[in-house]
Design an enzyme around this catalytic site. Sequence first.
Site, PDB file in Angstrom:
ATOM      1  N   HIS A  67      55.836 106.718  86.937  1.00 26.26           N
ATOM      2  CA  HIS A  67      55.565 107.409  88.211  1.00 26.26           C
ATOM      3  C   HIS A  67      56.265 108.761  88.185  1.00 26.26           C
ATOM      4  O   HIS A  67      57.459 108.881  88.494  1.00 26.26           O
ATOM      5  CB  HIS A  67      56.031 106.571  89.402  1.00 26.26           C
ATOM      6  CG  HIS A  67      55.603 107.143  90.720  1.00 26.26           C
ATOM      7  ND1 HIS A  67      54.919 106.412  91.671  1.00 26.26           N
ATOM      8  CD2 HIS A  67      55.731 108.384  91.253  1.00 26.26           C
ATOM      9  CE1 HIS A  67      54.663 107.180  92.720  1.00 26.26           C
ATOM     10  NE2 HIS A  67      55.161 108.388  92.492  1.00 26.26           N
TER      11      HIS A  67
ATOM     12  N   HIS B  76      55.231 113.077  88.670  1.00 24.15           N
ATOM     13  CA  HIS B  76      54.230 114.110  88.986  1.00 24.15           C
ATOM     14  C   HIS B  76      54.533 115.365  88.170  1.00 24.15           C
ATOM     15  O   HIS B  76      55.651 115.886  88.243  1.00 24.15           O
ATOM     16  CB  HIS B  76      54.269 114.465  90.473  1.00 24.15           C
ATOM     17  CG  HIS B  76      53.971 113.299  91.370  1.00 24.15           C
ATOM     18  ND1 HIS B  76      52.733 113.084  91.920  1.00 24.15           N
ATOM     19  CD2 HIS B  76      54.759 112.277  91.803  1.00 24.15           C
ATOM     20  CE1 HIS B  76      52.773 111.981  92.661  1.00 24.15           C
ATOM     21  NE2 HIS B  76      53.980 111.468  92.610  1.00 24.15           N
TER      22      HIS B  76
ATOM     23  N   ASP C 126      45.497 112.256  90.651  1.00 28.66           N
ATOM     24  CA  ASP C 126      45.999 111.952  91.983  1.00 28.66           C
ATOM     25  C   ASP C 126      45.165 112.679  93.038  1.00 28.66           C
ATOM     26  O   ASP C 126      45.014 113.901  92.970  1.00 28.66           O
ATOM     27  CB  ASP C 126      47.453 112.483  92.020  1.00 28.66           C
ATOM     28  CG  ASP C 126      48.344 111.671  92.904  1.00 28.66           C
ATOM     29  OD1 ASP C 126      47.952 110.565  93.279  1.00 28.66           O
ATOM     30  OD2 ASP C 126      49.436 112.166  93.230  1.00 28.66           O
TER      31      ASP C 126
ATOM     32  N   GLY D 120      50.474 111.859  98.941  1.00 28.86           N
ATOM     33  CA  GLY D 120      50.443 112.669 100.160  1.00 28.86           C
ATOM     34  C   GLY D 120      50.928 111.883 101.362  1.00 28.86           C
ATOM     35  O   GLY D 120      51.796 111.019 101.234  1.00 28.86           O
TER      36      GLY D 120
ATOM     37  N   HIS E 210      50.077 105.420  95.702  1.00 32.86           N
ATOM     38  CA  HIS E 210      51.313 105.389  96.486  1.00 32.86           C
ATOM     39  C   HIS E 210      51.050 104.520  97.727  1.00 32.86           C
ATOM     40  O   HIS E 210      49.982 104.603  98.323  1.00 32.86           O
ATOM     41  CB  HIS E 210      51.681 106.779  96.988  1.00 32.86           C
ATOM     42  CG  HIS E 210      52.107 107.754  95.933  1.00 32.86           C
ATOM     43  ND1 HIS E 210      51.268 108.227  94.974  1.00 32.86           N
ATOM     44  CD2 HIS E 210      53.308 108.354  95.724  1.00 32.86           C
ATOM     45  CE1 HIS E 210      51.931 109.081  94.193  1.00 32.86           C
ATOM     46  NE2 HIS E 210      53.162 109.186  94.625  1.00 32.86           N
TER      47      HIS E 210
ATOM     48  N   GLU F 255      55.718 103.799 101.087  1.00 35.36           N
ATOM     49  CA  GLU F 255      56.819 104.755 100.911  1.00 35.36           C
ATOM     50  C   GLU F 255      57.257 105.230 102.297  1.00 35.36           C
ATOM     51  O   GLU F 255      58.420 105.106 102.665  1.00 35.36           O
ATOM     52  CB  GLU F 255      56.347 105.943 100.052  1.00 35.36           C
ATOM     53  CG  GLU F 255      57.386 107.039  99.852  1.00 35.36           C
ATOM     54  CD  GLU F 255      56.815 108.277  99.123  1.00 35.36           C
ATOM     55  OE1 GLU F 255      55.585 108.446  99.090  1.00 35.36           O
ATOM     56  OE2 GLU F 255      57.625 109.072  98.616  1.00 35.36           O
TER      57      GLU F 255
ATOM     58  N   ASP G 124      59.648 110.221  89.912  1.00 31.35           N
ATOM     59  CA  ASP G 124      58.720 110.780  90.893  1.00 31.35           C
ATOM     60  C   ASP G 124      58.517 112.284  90.659  1.00 31.35           C
ATOM     61  O   ASP G 124      57.523 112.693  90.078  1.00 31.35           O
ATOM     62  CB  ASP G 124      59.222 110.496  92.313  1.00 31.35           C
ATOM     63  CG  ASP G 124      58.106 110.533  93.349  1.00 31.35           C
ATOM     64  OD1 ASP G 124      56.924 110.618  92.949  1.00 31.35           O
ATOM     65  OD2 ASP G 124      58.407 110.466  94.560  1.00 31.35           O
TER      66      ASP G 124
HETATM   67  N1  HPA Z   1      54.568 110.523  97.609  1.00 28.61           N
HETATM   68  C1  HPA Z   1      53.560 111.186  98.202  1.00 28.61           C
HETATM   69  N2  HPA Z   1      53.119 112.344  97.760  1.00 28.61           N
HETATM   70  C2  HPA Z   1      53.703 112.893  96.697  1.00 28.61           C
HETATM   71  C3  HPA Z   1      54.735 112.262  96.045  1.00 28.61           C
HETATM   72  C4  HPA Z   1      55.175 111.022  96.506  1.00 28.61           C
HETATM   73  O1  HPA Z   1      56.032 110.354  95.906  1.00 28.61           O
HETATM   74  N3  HPA Z   1      55.117 113.059  95.023  1.00 28.61           N
HETATM   75  C5  HPA Z   1      54.310 114.135  95.047  1.00 28.61           C
HETATM   76  N4  HPA Z   1      53.452 114.043  96.057  1.00 28.61           N
HETATM   77 ZN    ZN Z   2      54.991 110.038  93.750  1.00 30.08          ZN
END
Ligand code: HPA
Ligand code: ZN
Length: 311
Positions: free
Chosen positions: A17, A19, A128, A160, A187, A190, A267
């Site tokens: 995970h 980005h 994504d 997002g 995702h 969170e 992340d």
């Molecule tokens: N969550 C939601 N959006 C995101 C994240 C995340 O961890 N990282 C980059 N965009």
């Molecule tokens: Zn993420």
Amino acid sequence: MAGVRGFIQELPKAELHLHLEGSIEPATLLELDASLTAEEVKAHYQYANFLGFLRSYEWVTRRLRTPADYAHVTRRLLDRLATENVRYAEINLSTGVILWKGQDFAPIYEAVNAEARASSVEVRWIFDAVRQFAVEDGMRVAELAAERTGDGVAGFGIGGDEARGPAGKFAEVFAFARRKGLRLAPHAGETTGPETIRASLELGAERIGHGIRAVEDEALMRYLRDHDIPLEVCISSNVATGVVETLAEHPLRRIYEAGVPVVLNTDDPAMFHTTLVREYEIAAAQFGFTEAELRRLAENSFRYAFSACGS
Ligand code: HPA
Ligand code: ZN
């Protein structure tokens, strides 16, 4: 290098995970855009809350203007992962944001994937989509991913603002992605509660990005354990965006003790001022993970990868 840090460094690890756009160090951003000042960049790498982080993420992503820019940040990321003994990475590419910027997608993907192929780190991409954008935008992301399943793309995800884009909104997009053989790693859980995780599982999610709010729902925790569905836990991210109030309150230990599979990840390592080695160190220092437990987390990172990969 002695002690637990040396042990962690030496462990073969995978990142599941991560980005690309959140891996850009401030110094690299300054190289890409000479009009920026160091103060301006620094100010964008601090957040009052999760929505503030999303605004910064968009701001950073807008600095990537050409395929060469994307290639440059990919090379930097993969070089750094190699120094940490990360052997394999599934990297989220914010395809939804690239389309929103009006950029031509194919040359960007060719540029990043060429860097991936040239690296000693084995890479698969997860495209994504942005959950607060329209369903058609998400579908376009899934289509672009489906066209590249034989060319480095493993999966489809959504990120997002969970509150503005519930998983169910994208049901047909998830169904399409599954039919095309894409693996699903959205995702969920969170910033919103267990119901988002449940909705994602109904749509076929095979891993959950973050998912830490599963701890609020015992039946869901049992389901994740019994169905062997891992949570991609990102400790520093959760603290930096304020989705947990303090590090001490992070539920990593509770999730692990409940037998729910866990993989540790960064992340957005640059934006959250961390590395994968650092995340394992936090697990050890803050949550008492022993060397045997850290080894198990590292093994999980390969076990739950979407592609068989050597460790
Ligand atoms: N969550 C939601 N959006 C995101 C994240 C995340 O961890 N990282 C980059 N965009
Ligand atoms: Zn993420």
